[in-house]
Design a protein around this motif. Structure first.
Motif, PDB file in Angstrom:
ATOM      1  N   VAL B 124     -21.969 -40.492   5.273  1.00  0.00           N
ATOM      2  CA  VAL B 124     -21.568 -41.885   5.507  1.00  0.00           C
ATOM      3  C   VAL B 124     -20.652 -41.924   6.737  1.00  0.00           C
ATOM      4  O   VAL B 124     -19.565 -41.338   6.729  1.00  0.00           O
ATOM      5  CB  VAL B 124     -20.841 -42.454   4.267  1.00  0.00           C
ATOM      6  N   ALA B 125     -21.112 -42.581   7.784  1.00  0.00           N
ATOM      7  CA  ALA B 125     -20.365 -42.591   9.051  1.00  0.00           C
ATOM      8  C   ALA B 125     -20.243 -44.008   9.593  1.00  0.00           C
ATOM      9  O   ALA B 125     -20.993 -44.904   9.203  1.00  0.00           O
ATOM     10  CB  ALA B 125     -21.081 -41.698  10.066  1.00  0.00           C
ATOM     11  N   THR B 126     -19.302 -44.197  10.496  1.00  0.00           N
ATOM     12  CA  THR B 126     -19.175 -45.488  11.164  1.00  0.00           C
ATOM     13  C   THR B 126     -20.163 -45.561  12.322  1.00  0.00           C
ATOM     14  O   THR B 126     -20.447 -44.553  12.983  1.00  0.00           O
ATOM     15  CB  THR B 126     -17.771 -45.688  11.758  1.00  0.00           C
ATOM     16  N   CYS B 127     -20.674 -46.757  12.555  1.00  0.00           N
ATOM     17  CA  CYS B 127     -21.388 -47.034  13.803  1.00  0.00           C
ATOM     18  C   CYS B 127     -20.868 -48.382  14.266  1.00  0.00           C
ATOM     19  O   CYS B 127     -21.509 -49.424  14.109  1.00  0.00           O
ATOM     20  CB  CYS B 127     -22.900 -47.034  13.605  1.00  0.00           C
ATOM     21  N   SER B 128     -19.662 -48.326  14.788  1.00  0.00           N
ATOM     22  CA  SER B 128     -18.910 -49.515  15.164  1.00  0.00           C
ATOM     23  C   SER B 128     -18.730 -49.542  16.661  1.00  0.00           C
ATOM     24  O   SER B 128     -18.897 -48.525  17.339  1.00  0.00           O
ATOM     25  CB  SER B 128     -17.535 -49.456  14.480  1.00  0.00           C
ATOM     26  N   ASN B 129     -18.348 -50.693  17.196  1.00  0.00           N
ATOM     27  CA  ASN B 129     -17.967 -50.761  18.604  1.00  0.00           C
ATOM     28  C   ASN B 129     -16.521 -50.314  18.820  1.00  0.00           C
ATOM     29  O   ASN B 129     -16.080 -50.186  19.963  1.00  0.00           O
ATOM     30  CB  ASN B 129     -18.205 -52.173  19.140  1.00  0.00           C
ATOM     31  N   GLY B 130     -15.790 -50.072  17.743  1.00  0.00           N
ATOM     32  CA  GLY B 130     -14.415 -49.579  17.869  1.00  0.00           C
ATOM     33  C   GLY B 130     -14.387 -48.152  18.373  1.00  0.00           C
ATOM     34  O   GLY B 130     -15.313 -47.373  18.133  1.00  0.00           O
ATOM     35  N   SER B 131     -13.315 -47.799  19.072  1.00  0.00           N
ATOM     36  CA  SER B 131     -13.147 -46.439  19.584  1.00  0.00           C
ATOM     37  C   SER B 131     -12.877 -45.471  18.438  1.00  0.00           C
ATOM     38  O   SER B 131     -12.579 -45.883  17.311  1.00  0.00           O
ATOM     39  CB  SER B 131     -11.975 -46.395  20.557  1.00  0.00           C
ATOM     40  N   ILE B 132     -12.943 -44.177  18.729  1.00  0.00           N
ATOM     41  CA  ILE B 132     -12.622 -43.157  17.730  1.00  0.00           C
ATOM     42  C   ILE B 132     -11.173 -43.312  17.274  1.00  0.00           C
ATOM     43  O   ILE B 132     -10.877 -43.292  16.067  1.00  0.00           O
ATOM     44  CB  ILE B 132     -12.872 -41.741  18.315  1.00  0.00           C
ATOM     45  N   ALA B 133     -10.256 -43.499  18.220  1.00  0.00           N
ATOM     46  CA  ALA B 133      -8.835 -43.644  17.869  1.00  0.00           C
ATOM     47  C   ALA B 133      -8.625 -44.847  16.956  1.00  0.00           C
ATOM     48  O   ALA B 133      -7.910 -44.773  15.941  1.00  0.00           O
ATOM     49  CB  ALA B 133      -7.993 -43.800  19.138  1.00  0.00           C
ATOM     50  N   LEU B 134      -9.249 -45.948  17.304  1.00  0.00           N
ATOM     51  CA  LEU B 134      -9.112 -47.180  16.509  1.00  0.00           C
ATOM     52  C   LEU B 134      -9.710 -46.988  15.119  1.00  0.00           C
ATOM     53  O   LEU B 134      -9.077 -47.331  14.098  1.00  0.00           O
ATOM     54  CB  LEU B 134      -9.812 -48.313  17.280  1.00  0.00           C
ATOM     55  N   MET B 135     -10.902 -46.414  15.043  1.00  0.00           N
ATOM     56  CA  MET B 135     -11.558 -46.219  13.745  1.00  0.00           C
ATOM     57  C   MET B 135     -10.770 -45.246  12.859  1.00  0.00           C
ATOM     58  O   MET B 135     -10.668 -45.440  11.646  1.00  0.00           O
ATOM     59  CB  MET B 135     -12.971 -45.673  13.959  1.00  0.00           C
ATOM     60  N   ALA B 136     -10.210 -44.189  13.475  1.00  0.00           N
ATOM     61  CA  ALA B 136      -9.459 -43.198  12.690  1.00  0.00           C
ATOM     62  C   ALA B 136      -8.197 -43.825  12.110  1.00  0.00           C
ATOM     63  O   ALA B 136      -7.862 -43.614  10.936  1.00  0.00           O
ATOM     64  CB  ALA B 136      -9.110 -41.993  13.558  1.00  0.00           C
ATOM     65  N   ARG B 137      -7.504 -44.622  12.914  1.00  0.00           N
ATOM     66  CA  ARG B 137      -6.258 -45.235  12.427  1.00  0.00           C
ATOM     67  C   ARG B 137      -6.551 -46.332  11.410  1.00  0.00           C
ATOM     68  O   ARG B 137      -5.835 -46.501  10.423  1.00  0.00           O
ATOM     69  CB  ARG B 137      -5.455 -45.794  13.602  1.00  0.00           C
ATOM     70  N   LEU B 138      -7.591 -47.096  11.676  1.00  0.00           N
ATOM     71  CA  LEU B 138      -7.979 -48.153  10.743  1.00  0.00           C
ATOM     72  C   LEU B 138      -8.366 -47.557   9.392  1.00  0.00           C
ATOM     73  O   LEU B 138      -7.990 -48.074   8.331  1.00  0.00           O
ATOM     74  CB  LEU B 138      -9.142 -48.960  11.341  1.00  0.00           C
ATOM     75  N   ALA B 139      -9.100 -46.454   9.422  1.00  0.00           N
ATOM     76  CA  ALA B 139      -9.509 -45.809   8.164  1.00  0.00           C
ATOM     77  C   ALA B 139      -8.275 -45.374   7.382  1.00  0.00           C
ATOM     78  O   ALA B 139      -8.197 -45.539   6.160  1.00  0.00           O
ATOM     79  CB  ALA B 139     -10.414 -44.614   8.454  1.00  0.00           C
ATOM     80  N   LYS B 140      -7.296 -44.830   8.082  1.00  0.00           N
ATOM     81  CA  LYS B 140      -6.069 -44.384   7.418  1.00  0.00           C
ATOM     82  C   LYS B 140      -5.347 -45.586   6.807  1.00  0.00           C
ATOM     83  O   LYS B 140      -4.903 -45.539   5.661  1.00  0.00           O
ATOM     84  CB  LYS B 140      -5.164 -43.689   8.430  1.00  0.00           C
ATOM     85  N   PHE B 141      -5.236 -46.655   7.577  1.00  0.00           N
ATOM     86  CA  PHE B 141      -4.559 -47.861   7.088  1.00  0.00           C
ATOM     87  C   PHE B 141      -5.262 -48.423   5.853  1.00  0.00           C
ATOM     88  O   PHE B 141      -4.634 -48.798   4.866  1.00  0.00           O
ATOM     89  CB  PHE B 141      -4.519 -48.931   8.187  1.00  0.00           C
ATOM     90  N   ALA B 142      -6.593 -48.471   5.917  1.00  0.00           N
ATOM     91  CA  ALA B 142      -7.368 -49.138   4.869  1.00  0.00           C
ATOM     92  C   ALA B 142      -7.725 -48.217   3.708  1.00  0.00           C
ATOM     93  O   ALA B 142      -8.292 -48.662   2.717  1.00  0.00           O
ATOM     94  CB  ALA B 142      -8.650 -49.731   5.483  1.00  0.00           C
ATOM     95  N   GLY B 143      -7.385 -46.919   3.840  1.00  0.00           N
ATOM     96  CA  GLY B 143      -7.693 -45.979   2.758  1.00  0.00           C
ATOM     97  C   GLY B 143      -9.162 -45.597   2.675  1.00  0.00           C
ATOM     98  O   GLY B 143      -9.678 -45.247   1.615  1.00  0.00           O
ATOM     99  N   LEU B 144      -9.848 -45.657   3.818  1.00  0.00           N
ATOM    100  CA  LEU B 144     -11.276 -45.315   3.867  1.00  0.00           C
ATOM    101  C   LEU B 144     -11.447 -43.865   4.278  1.00  0.00           C
ATOM    102  O   LEU B 144     -10.615 -43.317   5.004  1.00  0.00           O
ATOM    103  CB  LEU B 144     -11.985 -46.183   4.912  1.00  0.00           C
ATOM    104  N   SER B 145     -12.520 -43.231   3.841  1.00  0.00           N
ATOM    105  CA  SER B 145     -12.854 -41.887   4.313  1.00  0.00           C
ATOM    106  C   SER B 145     -14.285 -41.871   4.839  1.00  0.00           C
ATOM    107  O   SER B 145     -15.193 -42.349   4.163  1.00  0.00           O
ATOM    108  CB  SER B 145     -12.728 -40.865   3.180  1.00  0.00           C
ATOM    109  N   TRP B 146     -14.447 -41.326   6.015  1.00  0.00           N
ATOM    110  CA  TRP B 146     -15.777 -41.226   6.637  1.00  0.00           C
ATOM    111  C   TRP B 146     -16.142 -39.767   6.844  1.00  0.00           C
ATOM    112  O   TRP B 146     -15.268 -38.938   7.077  1.00  0.00           O
ATOM    113  CB  TRP B 146     -15.768 -41.924   8.007  1.00  0.00           C
TER     114      TRP B 146
END
Lengths: 243, 243
Positions: B124-146
Motif C-alpha cells: 500500500v503506497a501513496t501516489c500523490s502530487n505531494g512531495s516525499i517530505a510532505l507525505m512523510a510528515r503528513l503520515a506521521k501527523f495523521a498516524g498513517l503507515s505506508w
C-alpha cells in the motif's frame, strides 16, 4: 560544541537492520534442497554478496547507467551459480524465484523495537542500495515500518556516491547537518560524513558470521556508537528532540 | 471476465485519505488569530487549493521544470494572501510556517484502520502530487503507515500525467494491470485506467464541504466503488490475495 539533535535518521539496511547472510543462506538452502544440490548455502550467500560491490561500481563509475539492485542481484546469481558449477541445475524461473531471497531477510533481534522507538520522535527512512520494491517487500517481511524509502533509486546512483546521501536528505526537506546516517559499516559513515551528515555506528559483529574481521569497531569518532538500536534509541542525543 | 486481485494499491492522498479542507482551515484560523486577522479561514483554504491545478499545469505542460509541491504551495500562498488583501500581515517566516499546514491534515475517520487492514495483505503506497517530505510528515501527523511513498516526486511530474502512475508501478516492480489506484476523484481514476491500472472510487462527499457538487458519485464503471476504506478493505476482490 555539540551539534543539534537530528531531525531525521537514515538507515543502511543490509547488515545494519537485517541479517542478509543468514537470510540468504536459508533461502539458498531451501532452493538447493528442492533441486537436490548438496553445496554449502552459507558459502553461496557469501559468494553472492561478494559480487555486490563490483556490480555497483560499474554504475558508480558511469560505465553503466542506473539499474535497480534487483537486476544486479539477478545477474550476480548467474555468475555465482556458474562459480559453484550449478548452472545446469537452475532454470530461469527458479533463478527469478531465488532472487527474491533478498526480500526475505530476518531483522536483527533489536531492529523492529528499536526503529519503532526512534520513529516516535524522528523521521526514520532507509538509505540503502536496495530498490524501492525490494525495500518495501523486505520491510513487510521483516515487520519494519519506515517513514520513507530513500537511497539509491531516488538518486539513480549507489552508495557511497555522495549523491545518494544528498538526494535522500533533499527528499526529506532536511539539511544534511540535521540528518544522521546509521550504519554498521565505517565506509558508509565516512561517505555520509563527507556529505555533512551526522553519523551513528551500530556494531553488528555477526553480519559476516563468527569469523568477521571488518567493521567490528568504529574506525573514526562517529557521533554515536551503539551496540544495537535500543541502545541507539535511548541515546541522550535524541532526548532533546523528544522534549 | 474479472481481472486478478491486485498485488498493490496506490492511494491518492489529499481528499481521499485526509481532509485537506478542514485541516488547512484550522491552521489558517490559528494563523489569522495570532495575527489579529478576521478573514474566513475556510474561504482562504478553498482559495489556496484553487491555485493547485494551475500551478501544476505549468509543470505538466513542460513550461516549468519539476519543483516539489511544497514550493508551489508556498508560491500560491503569496497569491492568496494578496487576493485577501493580507500581504502586509504575514512576513516571510510566518508564511513559511503557515505553509507547513499541508503536513497537518486530519485523516478521514476510517482511513487509519482501513489502510492498516489493507496493508496486512497488500503493498500500500501513496501516489500523490505531494512531495516525499510532505507525505512523510503528513503520515506521521495523521498516524498513517505506508509501504512506500511514490507519486509525483519520483516521476518528476504531476498527476494526471501518465508518467506518475507508470513510474509508481515500476518502483513497486508490479505491472500496472496488477495495481489498483484508489481515489475520491474520477479524473484521477480515469488517468490511472488509461495507464492500465485497476481503479477504486471511494466517496468523500464532504471533501469540499457540505455544498460539494463534484465527485459525489462515480462517473464510470470503476472496478470497485466504496463508501470508505473499511468497506474497501472488506471487498471480495481482496480476499483472493489473502487466501
Amino acid at each position: 560544541m555539540q551539534r543539534p539533535a537530528p531531525l531525521a535518521l537514515l538507515f543502511d539496511v543490509f547488515g545494519t537492520v537485517v541479517d542478509w547472510r543468514s537470510g540468504i543462506a536459508t533461502e539458498v538452502a531451501k532452493a538447493f534442497e528442492a533441486n537436490g544440490v548438496g553445496a554449502d548455502s552459507t558459502a553461496f550467500a557469501d559468494a553472492w554478496r561478494a559480487q555486490y560491490q563490483p556490480a555497483m561500481q560499474r554504475i558508480r563509475s558511469g560505465s553503466r547507467g542506473y539499474v535497480p539492485l534487483d537486476l544486479l542481484h539477478r545477474e550476480n546469481l548467474d555468475i555465482v551459480l556458474d562459480e559453484f558449477g550449478l548452472s545446469d541445475r537452475f532454470d530461469a524461473a527458479q533463478r527469478e524465484a531465488l532472487n527474491h531471497a533478498w526480500e526475505k531477510l530476518p531483522p536483527w533481534p533489536d531492529a523492529v523495537a528499536g526503529l519503532a522507538a526512534l520513529r516516535r520522535n524522528l523521521i526514520v527512512a532507509t538509505c540503502s542500495n536496495g530498490s524501492i520494491a525490494l525495500m518495501a517487500r523486505l520491510a513487510k517481511f521483516a515487520g519494519l515500518s519506515w517513514d520513507a524509502i530513500l537511497g539509491a533509486e531516488i538518486a539513480n546512483d549507489y552508495k557511497p556516491s555522495p549523491r545518494v546521501y544528498l538526494r535522500s536528505c533533499e527528499a526529506l526537506g532536511v539539511p544534511p547537518r540535521q540528518v544522521m546516517m546509521v550504519a554498521a559499516h565505517n565506509d558508509d559513515l565516512r561517505a555520509a560524513r563527507e556529505c555533512g551528515l551526522m553519523t551513528a555506528f551500530v556494531r553488528r559483529p555477526l553480519e559476516r558470521g563468527a569469523g568477521q574481521t571488518v567493521d567490528l569497531e568504529p574506525t573514526s569518532n562517529w557521533d554515536i556508537v551503539a551496540d544495537d538500536f535500543l541502545e541507539l534509541s535511548e541515546h541522550e542525543r535524541f532526548s532533546a528532540t523528544a522534549s
